[in-house]
Design a protein around this motif. Structure first.
Motif, PDB file in Angstrom:
ATOM      1  N   ILE A 216      15.423 -19.494  -4.078  1.00 17.16           N
ATOM      2  CA  ILE A 216      14.922 -18.243  -4.640  1.00 17.16           C
ATOM      3  C   ILE A 216      16.098 -17.283  -4.823  1.00 17.16           C
ATOM      4  CG2 ILE A 216      13.460 -16.232  -4.181  1.00 17.16           C
ATOM      5  CD1 ILE A 216      11.560 -18.079  -2.682  1.00 17.16           C
ATOM      6  N   PRO A 217      16.220 -16.657  -5.993  1.00 21.37           N
ATOM      7  CA  PRO A 217      17.375 -15.775  -6.236  1.00 21.37           C
ATOM      8  C   PRO A 217      17.454 -14.631  -5.222  1.00 21.37           C
ATOM      9  CG  PRO A 217      16.185 -16.213  -8.280  1.00 21.37           C
ATOM     10  CD  PRO A 217      15.350 -16.764  -7.175  1.00 21.37           C
ATOM     11  N   LYS A 218      18.686 -14.168  -4.975  1.00 26.91           N
ATOM     12  CA  LYS A 218      18.899 -13.091  -4.004  1.00 26.91           C
ATOM     13  C   LYS A 218      18.136 -11.825  -4.380  1.00 26.91           C
ATOM     14  CE  LYS A 218      22.373 -10.221  -1.724  1.00 26.91           C
ATOM     15  NZ  LYS A 218      21.605  -8.971  -1.994  1.00 26.91           N
ATOM     16  N   ALA A 219      18.118 -11.486  -5.668  1.00 27.99           N
ATOM     17  CA  ALA A 219      17.422 -10.266  -6.083  1.00 27.99           C
ATOM     18  C   ALA A 219      15.941 -10.343  -5.745  1.00 27.99           C
ATOM     19  CB  ALA A 219      17.612 -10.036  -7.576  1.00 27.99           C
ATOM     20  N   SER A 220      15.364 -11.536  -5.868  1.00 31.23           N
ATOM     21  CA  SER A 220      13.949 -11.718  -5.514  1.00 31.23           C
ATOM     22  C   SER A 220      13.760 -11.657  -4.007  1.00 31.23           C
ATOM     23  CB  SER A 220      13.450 -13.058  -6.052  1.00 31.23           C
ATOM     24  OG  SER A 220      13.520 -13.098  -7.464  1.00 31.23           O
ATOM     25  N   ARG A 221      14.679 -12.253  -3.268  1.00 31.04           N
ATOM     26  CA  ARG A 221      14.592 -12.199  -1.803  1.00 31.04           C
ATOM     27  C   ARG A 221      14.650 -10.756  -1.305  1.00 31.04           C
ATOM     28  NH1 ARG A 221      17.015 -17.386   1.060  1.00 31.04           N
ATOM     29  NH2 ARG A 221      16.676 -18.936  -0.579  1.00 31.04           N
ATOM     30  N   ASP A 222      15.464  -9.953  -1.953  1.00 30.09           N
ATOM     31  CA  ASP A 222      15.583  -8.559  -1.531  1.00 30.09           C
ATOM     32  C   ASP A 222      14.253  -7.818  -1.685  1.00 30.09           C
ATOM     33  OD1 ASP A 222      18.234  -8.927  -0.894  1.00 30.09           O
ATOM     34  OD2 ASP A 222      19.002  -8.082  -2.771  1.00 30.09           O
ATOM     35  N   VAL A 223      13.498  -8.133  -2.728  1.00 29.89           N
ATOM     36  CA  VAL A 223      12.187  -7.503  -2.921  1.00 29.89           C
ATOM     37  C   VAL A 223      11.186  -8.026  -1.899  1.00 29.89           C
ATOM     38  CG1 VAL A 223      10.257  -7.204  -4.528  1.00 29.89           C
ATOM     39  CG2 VAL A 223      12.609  -7.095  -5.379  1.00 29.89           C
ATOM     40  N   LEU A 224      11.229  -9.324  -1.616  1.00 34.03           N
ATOM     41  CA  LEU A 224      10.282  -9.943  -0.685  1.00 34.03           C
ATOM     42  C   LEU A 224      10.540  -9.555   0.765  1.00 34.03           C
ATOM     43  CD1 LEU A 224      10.318 -13.565  -2.191  1.00 34.03           C
ATOM     44  CD2 LEU A 224       8.465 -11.888  -2.426  1.00 34.03           C
ATOM     45  N   ARG A 225      11.713  -9.017   1.064  1.00 36.01           N
ATOM     46  CA  ARG A 225      12.170  -8.799   2.432  1.00 36.01           C
ATOM     47  C   ARG A 225      11.262  -7.838   3.228  1.00 36.01           C
ATOM     48  NH1 ARG A 225      16.792 -10.442   4.009  1.00 36.01           N
ATOM     49  NH2 ARG A 225      17.539 -10.596   1.844  1.00 36.01           N
ATOM     50  N   ASP A 226      11.203  -8.073   4.550  1.00 32.03           N
ATOM     51  CA  ASP A 226      10.534  -7.212   5.535  1.00 32.03           C
ATOM     52  C   ASP A 226       9.027  -7.059   5.320  1.00 32.03           C
ATOM     53  OD1 ASP A 226      12.970  -6.705   6.858  1.00 32.03           O
ATOM     54  OD2 ASP A 226      13.437  -5.064   5.479  1.00 32.03           O
TER      55      ASP A 226
ATOM     56  N   ASP B  50       0.861  -1.173   0.000  1.00 31.48           N
ATOM     57  CA  ASP B  50       0.000   0.000   0.000  1.00 31.48           C
ATOM     58  C   ASP B  50       0.904   1.231   0.000  1.00 31.48           C
ATOM     59  OD1 ASP B  50      -1.613   2.213   0.694  1.00 31.48           O
ATOM     60  OD2 ASP B  50      -3.063   0.899   1.664  1.00 31.48           O
ATOM     61  N   PRO B  51       0.898   2.008  -1.073  1.00 30.39           N
ATOM     62  CA  PRO B  51       1.826   3.147  -1.151  1.00 30.39           C
ATOM     63  C   PRO B  51       1.537   4.235  -0.134  1.00 30.39           C
ATOM     64  CG  PRO B  51       0.277   3.184  -2.980  1.00 30.39           C
ATOM     65  CD  PRO B  51       0.070   1.884  -2.279  1.00 30.39           C
ATOM     66  N   GLN B  52       0.362   4.240   0.462  1.00 30.30           N
ATOM     67  CA  GLN B  52       0.028   5.273   1.448  1.00 30.30           C
ATOM     68  C   GLN B  52       0.364   4.847   2.868  1.00 30.30           C
ATOM     69  OE1 GLN B  52      -3.634   7.369   1.222  1.00 30.30           O
ATOM     70  NE2 GLN B  52      -3.584   7.608  -0.999  1.00 30.30           N
ATOM     71  N   THR B  53       0.054   3.599   3.226  1.00 26.76           N
ATOM     72  CA  THR B  53       0.296   3.156   4.606  1.00 26.76           C
ATOM     73  C   THR B  53       1.630   2.453   4.789  1.00 26.76           C
ATOM     74  OG1 THR B  53      -0.727   0.974   4.328  1.00 26.76           O
ATOM     75  CG2 THR B  53      -2.188   2.822   4.868  1.00 26.76           C
ATOM     76  N   GLY B  54       2.203   1.944   3.683  1.00 26.75           N
ATOM     77  CA  GLY B  54       3.439   1.184   3.782  1.00 26.75           C
ATOM     78  C   GLY B  54       3.239  -0.276   4.116  1.00 26.75           C
ATOM     79  N   ALA B  55       1.992  -0.720   4.265  1.00 25.44           N
ATOM     80  CA  ALA B  55       1.719  -2.131   4.550  1.00 25.44           C
ATOM     81  C   ALA B  55       2.240  -2.998   3.410  1.00 25.44           C
ATOM     82  CB  ALA B  55       0.222  -2.346   4.743  1.00 25.44           C
ATOM     83  N   LYS B  56       2.778  -4.179   3.776  1.00 23.96           N
ATOM     84  CA  LYS B  56       3.406  -5.034   2.761  1.00 23.96           C
ATOM     85  C   LYS B  56       3.053  -6.497   2.981  1.00 23.96           C
ATOM     86  CE  LYS B  56       7.933  -6.208   0.753  1.00 23.96           C
ATOM     87  NZ  LYS B  56       9.387  -5.908   0.775  1.00 23.96           N
TER      88      LYS B  56
ATOM     89  N   ALA C  32      11.473 -17.365   6.004  1.00 23.49           N
ATOM     90  CA  ALA C  32      10.728 -16.312   6.706  1.00 23.49           C
ATOM     91  C   ALA C  32      11.615 -15.590   7.713  1.00 23.49           C
ATOM     92  CB  ALA C  32       9.511 -16.911   7.396  1.00 23.49           C
ATOM     93  N   GLU C  33      12.444 -16.356   8.397  1.00 25.60           N
ATOM     94  CA  GLU C  33      13.360 -15.743   9.360  1.00 25.60           C
ATOM     95  C   GLU C  33      14.378 -14.860   8.662  1.00 25.60           C
ATOM     96  OE1 GLU C  33      16.359 -17.030  13.034  1.00 25.60           O
ATOM     97  OE2 GLU C  33      15.527 -18.573  11.698  1.00 25.60           O
ATOM     98  N   GLU C  34      14.910 -15.349   7.540  1.00 25.41           N
ATOM     99  CA  GLU C  34      15.889 -14.554   6.787  1.00 25.41           C
ATOM    100  C   GLU C  34      15.278 -13.251   6.283  1.00 25.41           C
ATOM    101  OE1 GLU C  34      17.971 -14.536   2.439  1.00 25.41           O
ATOM    102  OE2 GLU C  34      17.643 -16.506   3.353  1.00 25.41           O
ATOM    103  N   LEU C  35      14.015 -13.307   5.860  1.00 22.43           N
ATOM    104  CA  LEU C  35      13.360 -12.129   5.300  1.00 22.43           C
ATOM    105  C   LEU C  35      12.767 -11.229   6.370  1.00 22.43           C
ATOM    106  CD1 LEU C  35      11.518 -13.649   2.190  1.00 22.43           C
ATOM    107  CD2 LEU C  35      13.820 -12.684   2.333  1.00 22.43           C
ATOM    108  N   THR C  36      12.924 -11.609   7.634  1.00 25.96           N
ATOM    109  CA  THR C  36      12.419 -10.865   8.795  1.00 25.96           C
ATOM    110  C   THR C  36      10.934 -10.535   8.649  1.00 25.96           C
ATOM    111  OG1 THR C  36      13.147  -8.686   7.970  1.00 25.96           O
ATOM    112  CG2 THR C  36      14.700  -9.918   9.334  1.00 25.96           C
ATOM    113  N   ALA C  37      10.143 -11.567   8.336  1.00 26.14           N
ATOM    114  CA  ALA C  37       8.697 -11.400   8.233  1.00 26.14           C
ATOM    115  C   ALA C  37       8.099 -11.173   9.612  1.00 26.14           C
ATOM    116  CB  ALA C  37       8.076 -12.639   7.599  1.00 26.14           C
ATOM    117  N   SER C  38       7.202 -10.197   9.720  1.00 22.87           N
ATOM    118  CA  SER C  38       6.532  -9.949  10.999  1.00 22.87           C
ATOM    119  C   SER C  38       5.614 -11.102  11.371  1.00 22.87           C
ATOM    120  CB  SER C  38       5.730  -8.640  10.927  1.00 22.87           C
ATOM    121  OG  SER C  38       6.589  -7.542  10.734  1.00 22.87           O
ATOM    122  N   LYS C  39       4.887 -11.622  10.384  1.00 25.58           N
ATOM    123  CA  LYS C  39       4.016 -12.773  10.605  1.00 25.58           C
ATOM    124  C   LYS C  39       4.109 -13.683   9.391  1.00 25.58           C
ATOM    125  CE  LYS C  39      -0.534 -14.186  12.302  1.00 25.58           C
ATOM    126  NZ  LYS C  39       0.025 -14.674  13.572  1.00 25.58           N
TER     127      LYS C  39
END
Length: 283
Positions: A180-190, A163-169, A238-245
């Motif tokens: 999964i390639p590193k470039a893709s992981r970087d986009v999926l992160r956080d 969401d470009p307004q709230t920042g929710a991801k 999930a741990e590597e990407l630091t997913a909140s949930k």
């Protein structure tokens, strides 16, 4: 944004038709469904809804879940359990824009977008928009980014919805091995919420004809065969990407019954609200 897990199962779902294994029997007894994969994302600011993948169980999912029909859709790959629900668009939609990747698959010699356009050319209310991986596009007032993952032999994509307004991801691994390639992981992160393929526990790799791969430091396989992550692989990612949930999806009925309904394995109907400050479970 409001995220509803319409379908959380693999290609046969749980319970599987004609199966009397303990996991399928327990799912029937408990009224639990893991139908074929699909995710509904509603943008409350625009009151528009995006559907990620069109499950063959589309009709039942929308009859039993209180969410509006989608205004737009995105399809990650051409396997039937993610695509063939598009046939339900016949006489249901006035129009349905469908987004898919423009990368040519060397196996099919078509992109995902081209395959959809060819296969469903009879659906005059469906339009297909080809999108380039790593290049964000807008749908339902949300920012979508497709990223390549690893699901041989066909190309497949994960994605993010922001969401470009709230920042929710929201991040979605797509059908993928752990590789999964590193470039893709970087986009999926956080992400606030990570939906990740976890088809079976790693203990079942011994029953796969080629076993598992991508072992962790303890030798536990993070990929089952070549196409999907193990539960352990999904949780490691999930741990590597630091997913909140994290919710484990695309799960099979092969999970032993004592493990099949434990957290964080998802079931159909779960609903979450992401507002940029946190995540709330609604259902």
């Amino acid at each position: 944004m409001d995220v509803t897990l319409l379908g959380t199962g693999d290609t046969t779902g749980t319970p599987t038709v004609g199966c009397d294994c303990e996991t399928c029997e327990q799912a029937r007894d408990r009224g639990i469904q893991r139908s074929r994969f699909s995710v509904h994302v509603r943008n409350p600011r625009t009151d528009k809804s995006l559907l990620i993948d069109l499950s063959p169980d589309f009709r039942q999912q929308f009859l039993t879940t209180d969410v509006p029909l989608p205004d737009e859709a995105v399809i990650t790959h051409i396997h039937f359990d993610h695509l063939d629900g598009l046939g339900n668009a016949y006489r249901v939609f006035d129009e349905l824009p469908v987004h898919a990747a423009d990368t040519t698959d060397p196996i099919t010699e078509e992109s995902v977008a081209e395959t959809i356009r060819r296969k469903y050319d009879y659906l005059d209310r469906v339009s297909v928009s080809a999108q380039t991986p790593f290049e964000p596009f807008e749908a339902c007032g949300l920012k979508i980014t497709l990223v390549p993952v690893d699901h041989p032999p066909l190309i497949c994509f994960g994605l993010t919805v922001e969401d470009p307004q709230t920042g929710a991801k929201l991040s979605l691994s797509g059908d993928s091995s752990y590789d999964i390639p590193k470039a893709s992981r970087d986009v999926l992160r956080d992400p606030d919420l990570f939906l990740v393929d976890a088809i079976v526990p790693a203990s079942l790799c011994e029953y796969h004809p080629i076993g598992g791969k991508d072992p962790d430091n303890n030798g536990i396989p993070r990929t089952f065969g070549t196409k999907h992550m193990t539960r352990e692989g999904a949780l490691s990612l999930a741990e590597e990407l630091t997913a909140s949930k994290t919710r484990l999806v695309h799960t099979a009925h092969f999970y032993p019954v004592e493990e099949a309904f434990q957290e964080p394995l998802a079931i159909d109907g779960e609903q979450y609200r992401l507002d940029g400050t946190g995540i709330e479970r609604l259902q």
